[in-house]
Enzyme design. Structure first.
Site, PDB file in Angstrom:
ATOM      1  N   HIS A 120      41.184  25.144 -31.971  1.00 34.24           N
ATOM      2  CA  HIS A 120      42.067  25.533 -30.866  1.00 34.24           C
ATOM      3  C   HIS A 120      42.779  24.339 -30.248  1.00 34.24           C
ATOM      4  CE1 HIS A 120      39.670  29.551 -30.332  1.00 34.24           C
ATOM      5  NE2 HIS A 120      40.440  29.535 -31.392  1.00 34.24           N
ATOM      6  N   ASN A 222      22.298  31.124 -28.887  1.00 32.01           N
ATOM      7  CA  ASN A 222      23.051  31.623 -27.732  1.00 32.01           C
ATOM      8  C   ASN A 222      22.063  32.359 -26.835  1.00 32.01           C
ATOM      9  OD1 ASN A 222      24.810  33.104 -25.988  1.00 32.01           O
ATOM     10  ND2 ASN A 222      26.410  33.033 -27.550  1.00 32.01           N
TER      11      ASN A 222
HETATM   12  P1  OAD Z   1      33.063  32.337 -24.393  1.00 33.76           P
HETATM   13  O1  OAD Z   1      33.149  31.951 -22.950  1.00 33.76           O
HETATM   14  O2  OAD Z   1      33.720  33.592 -24.814  1.00 33.76           O
HETATM   15  O3  OAD Z   1      31.545  32.450 -24.826  1.00 33.76           O
HETATM   16  C1  OAD Z   1      30.622  31.454 -24.478  1.00 33.76           C
HETATM   17  C2  OAD Z   1      29.285  31.833 -25.068  1.00 33.76           C
HETATM   18  O4  OAD Z   1      28.397  30.758 -24.821  1.00 33.76           O
HETATM   19  C3  OAD Z   1      28.663  33.090 -24.476  1.00 33.76           C
HETATM   20  O5  OAD Z   1      28.255  33.961 -25.528  1.00 33.76           O
HETATM   21  C4  OAD Z   1      27.436  32.553 -23.705  1.00 33.76           C
HETATM   22  O6  OAD Z   1      26.308  33.451 -23.760  1.00 33.76           O
HETATM   23  C5  OAD Z   1      27.137  31.287 -24.461  1.00 33.76           C
HETATM   24  N1  OAD Z   1      26.448  30.245 -23.664  1.00 33.76           N
HETATM   25  C6  OAD Z   1      26.500  30.026 -22.325  1.00 33.76           C
HETATM   26  N2  OAD Z   1      25.752  28.964 -22.011  1.00 33.76           N
HETATM   27  C7  OAD Z   1      25.207  28.486 -23.167  1.00 33.76           C
HETATM   28  C8  OAD Z   1      24.355  27.392 -23.482  1.00 33.76           C
HETATM   29  N3  OAD Z   1      23.892  26.545 -22.564  1.00 33.76           N
HETATM   30  N4  OAD Z   1      24.017  27.212 -24.799  1.00 33.76           N
HETATM   31  C9  OAD Z   1      24.478  28.054 -25.753  1.00 33.76           C
HETATM   32  N5  OAD Z   1      25.289  29.101 -25.499  1.00 33.76           N
HETATM   33  C10 OAD Z   1      25.657  29.313 -24.223  1.00 33.76           C
HETATM   34  O7  OAD Z   1      33.599  31.067 -25.231  1.00 33.76           O
HETATM   35  P2  OAD Z   1      34.123  31.023 -26.735  1.00 33.76           P
HETATM   36  O8  OAD Z   1      33.333  31.914 -27.614  1.00 33.76           O
HETATM   37  O9  OAD Z   1      34.230  29.596 -27.082  1.00 33.76           O
HETATM   38  O10 OAD Z   1      40.350  30.237 -26.655  1.00 33.76           O
HETATM   39  O11 OAD Z   1      35.575  31.619 -26.577  1.00 33.76           O
HETATM   40  C11 OAD Z   1      36.423  31.613 -27.666  1.00 33.76           C
HETATM   41  C12 OAD Z   1      37.819  31.294 -27.217  1.00 33.76           C
HETATM   42  O12 OAD Z   1      38.220  32.190 -26.184  1.00 33.76           O
HETATM   43  C13 OAD Z   1      38.001  29.925 -26.579  1.00 33.76           C
HETATM   44  O13 OAD Z   1      38.178  28.896 -27.517  1.00 33.76           O
HETATM   45  C14 OAD Z   1      39.232  30.120 -25.757  1.00 33.76           C
HETATM   46  C15 OAD Z   1      38.889  31.444 -25.127  1.00 33.76           C
HETATM   47  O14 OAD Z   1      39.967  32.188 -24.676  1.00 33.76           O
HETATM   48  C16 OAD Z   1      41.523  29.717 -26.349  1.00 33.76           C
HETATM   49  O15 OAD Z   1      41.741  29.174 -25.282  1.00 33.76           O
HETATM   50  C17 OAD Z   1      42.531  29.863 -27.439  1.00 33.76           C
END
Ligand code: OAD
Length: 259
Positions: A120, A222
């Protein structure tokens, strides 16, 4: 009964090619907010359509630029945590160890990972909106963010168009070659480790599906369950820092001090 850590180490140990897919949860323990967590997630406080689209930048450039300047400052004010350091150290234990990240914060590289695919983009790479000419972010060093959060984007020295962050917005394609390279690595890997992503944003979320479709073990780390959990060979409901530090030790990697 073997612990999650033991089972994951058993899955990883015979592999020579490993891919790790990370999302915002990977950086949560460094103090970078995730997007979709209910209380603290950025998208629970801000509307992504008002901040993360080209349309928003065209209509409210100062608001969008100010928000990304705030995030740029935020990620530079924090440090990689032991989970990032564990991944950087684990690379030495495998023939190939590629980190594919949806994160734009640069923390994997700062922790010492050198094979990193940023799906990204990166908050560090500003460029102009019309021509894509690169912009040196150090020119933003003295720029203050007022209470309103709005900052006028600078203009490109080459073509005069507005400077935008070098991240992928909704509706935009990924950086050239990034997904192709990530898919290639996933098509060769023997284990895919998926850390801290909600697994709802495509095409990144297709990578674990591709691996699982080939019968490759997919390990999820996760604290919450996601659409991937049911598909994963192992799912460890734990925060990234603790889980990755334990896995790294399990595969025989000595961890440096956090710093
Ligand atoms: P999300 O915010 O959608 O998901 C974050 C995940 O991390 C969730 O499933 C949480 O349960 C988990 N989480 C939280 N704390 C944690 C920890 N300490 N250790 C492990 N896991 C933990 O973020 P992404 O999946 O990265 O895109 O989102 C994908 C994309 O959506 C991002 O890159 C961004 C966003 O819109 C763009 O900006 C293009």
């Amino acid at each position: 009964m073997a612990s999650e850590a033991d089972r994951i180490v058993q899955v990883l140990s015979p592999a020579s090619r490993v891919v790790v897919l990370t999302g915002a949860g990977m950086s949560q323990e460094s103090g970078v907010p995730t997007f979709r967590d209910a209380q603290q997630g950025l998208w629970s406080q801000y509307d992504p359509m008002e901040l993360a689209t080209a349309h928003a930048f065209r209509h409210t450039p100062n608001r969008v630029f100010g928000w990304y300047l705030w995030r740029y400052r935020l990620v530079h004010a924090v440090r990689p945590h032991r989970g990032h350091l564990a991944l950087a150290s684990m690379a030495a234990a495998f023939k190939e160890f590629t980190v594919v990240t949806q994160n734009v914060d640069g923390l994997h590289r700062r922790a010492g990972s050198d094979d990193v695919i940023e799906l990204h983009g990166s908050l560090d790479r500003f460029r102009c909106f019309d021509g894509g000419h690169p912009f040196d972010a150090s020119a933003l060093d003295g720029v203050e963010i007022p209470e309103s959060g709005e900052v006028a984007p600078p203009s490109c020295d080459v073509c005069g168009s507005s400077i935008r962050p070098g991240v992928v917005w909704f509706g935009e394609t990924l950086p050239p070659g990034a997904f192709e390279l990530a898919s290639q690595q996933v098509s060769r890997c023997e284990v895919l480790l998926v850390v801290g992503t909600s697994s709802v944003v495509y095409p990144a979320a297709a990578l674990p599906e591709m691996a699982a479709g080939r019968g490759v073990p997919v390990v999820e780390i996760n604290p919450q369950s996601t659409p991937l959990t049911a598909l994963a060979t192992e799912a460890w409901a734990a925060p990234a820092g603790d889980a990755l530090a334990r896995i790294a030790r399990g595969v025989g990697v000595a961890l440096p001090d956090e710093g």
